[in-house]
Design an enzyme around this catalytic site. Sequence first.
Site, PDB file in Angstrom:
ATOM      1  N   LYS A  98      46.362  41.056  18.910  1.00  0.00           N
ATOM      2  CA  LYS A  98      47.402  41.547  18.564  1.00  0.00           C
ATOM      3  C   LYS A  98      48.907  41.031  18.456  1.00  0.00           C
ATOM      4  O   LYS A  98      49.666  40.593  17.341  1.00  0.00           O
ATOM      5  CB  LYS A  98      47.797  42.699  19.047  1.00  0.00           C
ATOM      6  N   ASN A  99      49.210  40.429  19.332  1.00  0.00           N
ATOM      7  CA  ASN A  99      50.618  39.743  19.665  1.00  0.00           C
ATOM      8  C   ASN A  99      50.711  38.346  18.777  1.00  0.00           C
ATOM      9  O   ASN A  99      51.844  37.873  19.082  1.00  0.00           O
ATOM     10  CB  ASN A  99      50.880  39.533  21.088  1.00  0.00           C
ATOM     11  N   ARG A 113      56.848  47.151  17.912  1.00  0.00           N
ATOM     12  CA  ARG A 113      58.209  46.471  18.092  1.00  0.00           C
ATOM     13  C   ARG A 113      58.086  45.329  17.342  1.00  0.00           C
ATOM     14  O   ARG A 113      59.211  44.581  17.003  1.00  0.00           O
ATOM     15  CB  ARG A 113      57.772  45.844  19.668  1.00  0.00           C
ATOM     16  N   CYS A 162      56.515  50.298  22.162  1.00  0.00           N
ATOM     17  CA  CYS A 162      56.420  50.655  23.491  1.00  0.00           C
ATOM     18  C   CYS A 162      57.715  50.849  24.439  1.00  0.00           C
ATOM     19  O   CYS A 162      58.566  50.098  24.294  1.00  0.00           O
ATOM     20  CB  CYS A 162      55.314  49.864  24.334  1.00  0.00           C
ATOM     21  N   ASP A 168      51.282  42.758  30.592  1.00  0.00           N
ATOM     22  CA  ASP A 168      50.437  43.822  29.556  1.00  0.00           C
ATOM     23  C   ASP A 168      49.285  44.102  30.643  1.00  0.00           C
ATOM     24  O   ASP A 168      48.564  45.055  30.216  1.00  0.00           O
ATOM     25  CB  ASP A 168      50.107  43.016  28.585  1.00  0.00           C
ATOM     26  N   ILE A 209      58.753  41.167  34.344  1.00  0.00           N
ATOM     27  CA  ILE A 209      59.132  41.090  33.263  1.00  0.00           C
ATOM     28  C   ILE A 209      59.654  42.239  32.598  1.00  0.00           C
ATOM     29  O   ILE A 209      60.603  42.542  32.006  1.00  0.00           O
ATOM     30  CB  ILE A 209      57.841  40.659  32.081  1.00  0.00           C
TER      31      ILE A 209
HETATM   32  C1  UD1 Z   1      56.035  40.871  23.722  1.00  0.00           C
HETATM   33  C2  UD1 Z   1      54.928  41.519  23.637  1.00  0.00           C
HETATM   34  C3  UD1 Z   1      54.554  42.448  24.755  1.00  0.00           C
HETATM   35  C4  UD1 Z   1      54.488  41.605  26.178  1.00  0.00           C
HETATM   36  C5  UD1 Z   1      55.761  40.967  26.272  1.00  0.00           C
HETATM   37  C6  UD1 Z   1      55.866  40.205  27.385  1.00  0.00           C
HETATM   38  C7  UD1 Z   1      54.657  41.747  21.220  1.00  0.00           C
HETATM   39  C8  UD1 Z   1      54.541  42.498  19.976  1.00  0.00           C
HETATM   40  N1  UD1 Z   1      55.087  41.940  22.489  1.00  0.00           N
HETATM   41  O1  UD1 Z   1      57.223  41.586  24.055  1.00  0.00           O
HETATM   42  O2  UD1 Z   1      53.309  42.716  24.701  1.00  0.00           O
HETATM   43  O3  UD1 Z   1      54.643  42.604  27.162  1.00  0.00           O
HETATM   44  O4  UD1 Z   1      55.889  40.066  24.924  1.00  0.00           O
HETATM   45  O5  UD1 Z   1      54.974  38.852  27.451  1.00  0.00           O
HETATM   46  O6  UD1 Z   1      54.289  40.348  21.274  1.00  0.00           O
HETATM   47  N2  UD1 Z   1      64.784  40.421  26.802  1.00  0.00           N
HETATM   48  C9  UD1 Z   1      65.930  40.484  26.695  1.00  0.00           C
HETATM   49  N3  UD1 Z   1      66.803  40.138  25.767  1.00  0.00           N
HETATM   50  C10 UD1 Z   1      65.986  39.924  24.439  1.00  0.00           C
HETATM   51  C11 UD1 Z   1      64.670  39.798  24.505  1.00  0.00           C
HETATM   52  C12 UD1 Z   1      64.026  39.977  25.710  1.00  0.00           C
HETATM   53  O7  UD1 Z   1      66.789  40.784  27.978  1.00  0.00           O
HETATM   54  O8  UD1 Z   1      66.515  39.667  23.767  1.00  0.00           O
HETATM   55  C13 UD1 Z   1      63.974  40.548  28.275  1.00  0.00           C
HETATM   56  C14 UD1 Z   1      62.958  41.888  27.886  1.00  0.00           C
HETATM   57  O9  UD1 Z   1      63.723  43.065  28.339  1.00  0.00           O
HETATM   58  C15 UD1 Z   1      62.089  41.666  29.121  1.00  0.00           C
HETATM   59  C16 UD1 Z   1      61.827  40.100  28.876  1.00  0.00           C
HETATM   60  O10 UD1 Z   1      62.930  39.574  28.339  1.00  0.00           O
HETATM   61  O11 UD1 Z   1      62.163  41.867  30.414  1.00  0.00           O
HETATM   62  C17 UD1 Z   1      60.709  39.602  28.009  1.00  0.00           C
HETATM   63  O12 UD1 Z   1      60.678  40.199  27.114  1.00  0.00           O
HETATM   64  P1  UD1 Z   1      60.079  39.578  25.584  1.00  0.00           P
HETATM   65  O13 UD1 Z   1      59.234  38.457  25.981  1.00  0.00           O
HETATM   66  O14 UD1 Z   1      61.039  39.541  24.646  1.00  0.00           O
HETATM   67  O15 UD1 Z   1      59.111  40.853  25.180  1.00  0.00           O
HETATM   68  P2  UD1 Z   1      58.750  40.982  23.617  1.00  0.00           P
HETATM   69  O16 UD1 Z   1      58.667  40.069  22.780  1.00  0.00           O
HETATM   70  O17 UD1 Z   1      59.342  42.347  23.189  1.00  0.00           O
END
Ligand code: UD1
Length: 410
Positions: free
Chosen positions: A22-23, A92, A116, A299, A321
């Site tokens: 999916k991701n 997302r 989520c 996850d 995370i």
């Molecule tokens: C993606 C995945 C999700 C997975 C996550 C971590 C998708 C659609 N979703 O989510 O399933 O759980 O990676 O492997 O691919 N953060 C910030 N600022 C930002 C961006 C992120 O502070 O601008 C923080 C987030 O709050 C979190 C961490 O960085 O604590 C990692 O987030 P991120 O890797 O960006 O997660 P997603 O890409 O949203």
Amino acid sequence: MSKIKIYGGKYLSGTIKIHGSKNACLPIMCASLLNRGRATISNVPKIADVYNLLSIFSYLNVTYTFTDDVLVIDSSKLTYSDLLINEVLTFRASYYLIGIFLALFGKCKIYYPGGCKLGERPLDYHFDAFEAIGYNVNYNDNIIEIAGIPKNEHIDITLKGNSVGATINIVFATIFLNATIHNYSLEPEVIDTLDFLGKLGFKIIKNQNIEIFNSIPKRSVKYRIIPDRIEALTYVVMALLCGNIKLENVNLLHIDYPIRTLILNNADIIMYKNVMCCNKSKVIPFNFEADLYPKIPTDAQPLFSVLFLFNNGSAIIEDKIFKNRFSAPLELVHLGARVTAIENKIITNHSIFVSGSVRAFDLRACAALFLFAIASPTNTVINNYEIIERGYDDFLKNLKSLGVKYEIIE
Ligand code: UD1
């Protein structure tokens, strides 16, 4: 609200074919708009997030066919539109359209993406990078509006922290520029997206940093998505709790660390090429921190938390995370789960359960609650169970084939 009743405690056995990730699939589908041509993508899961993205594509005059697991996307008639549509709110990964739109149109107006609820999910890494490229970023709780002209110079961006979404979005936003991205995320889904872009004809070098060289993509591309490592880990945990399950179409490299950790703690798992045979085992609960790849993914953290509740021993679990991602184990407390939350950690202990109902708050929590309900020799109603369709293709069909007894109540 959707409800399913699971009659748990049955011995399960059978074979499951793991679907595409999916991701990885969602950003790759978005990337397929960049060539304004044709992309044939195979191993695509039939999940709600994919259908919602396709529905957004229809607003943009992008056409597609989706047969078996092969998605053919034709973006030759792609046109700009503001993305103030409800589908953006359902997942997302709709935020990947920001990077794509900036690359193609130099602007994007979009609802703040949904998905989520895992606690705070800021987009500051994305926004900082878009500003570093030269765009003006304006946003409130509902709408993001970005526009401007990229700087006419080499772009150098250092991510403040590791982020899957920000890494991919920054690559998209700079794909027609010359750029260097430092401190990028190494998750397999990021690498798969970069590999797709390479196949599409973009010149990208990934070493310590990602180097992007302004280049022109090919008009058509064929690509196969990597298998979903979280779907695989979900069925691994199901087998360890409930019976014997053979998994096909697995990429063992992507789950090497979590699987080896399970095996070291008494899990009966045999691996060969892209196949795994997993058998019911008395796994010894172990302390762990869900962390960046190749560690145990965030996850999978709710899945492992539920696994430990059925086994003798106690474990301290931290999620590096998403610090408060414990809705599934905590939801089980009123059915007997011995889980204590202390600061940003939980402690799990062997538990005896009673029948009752629970509610799923996010996709992986929902998967974890299914694992619980299937393994526990009680009857469990899962409210909001349809969230599972956001990320697991054929989930209920697979459960039935393995021998799970369930009834959809509404
Ligand atoms: C993606 C995945 C999700 C997975 C996550 C971590 C998708 C659609 N979703 O989510 O399933 O759980 O990676 O492997 O691919 N953060 C910030 N600022 C930002 C961006 C992120 O502070 O601008 C923080 C987030 O709050 C979190 C961490 O960085 O604590 C990692 O987030 P991120 O890797 O960006 O997660 P997603 O890409 O949203």
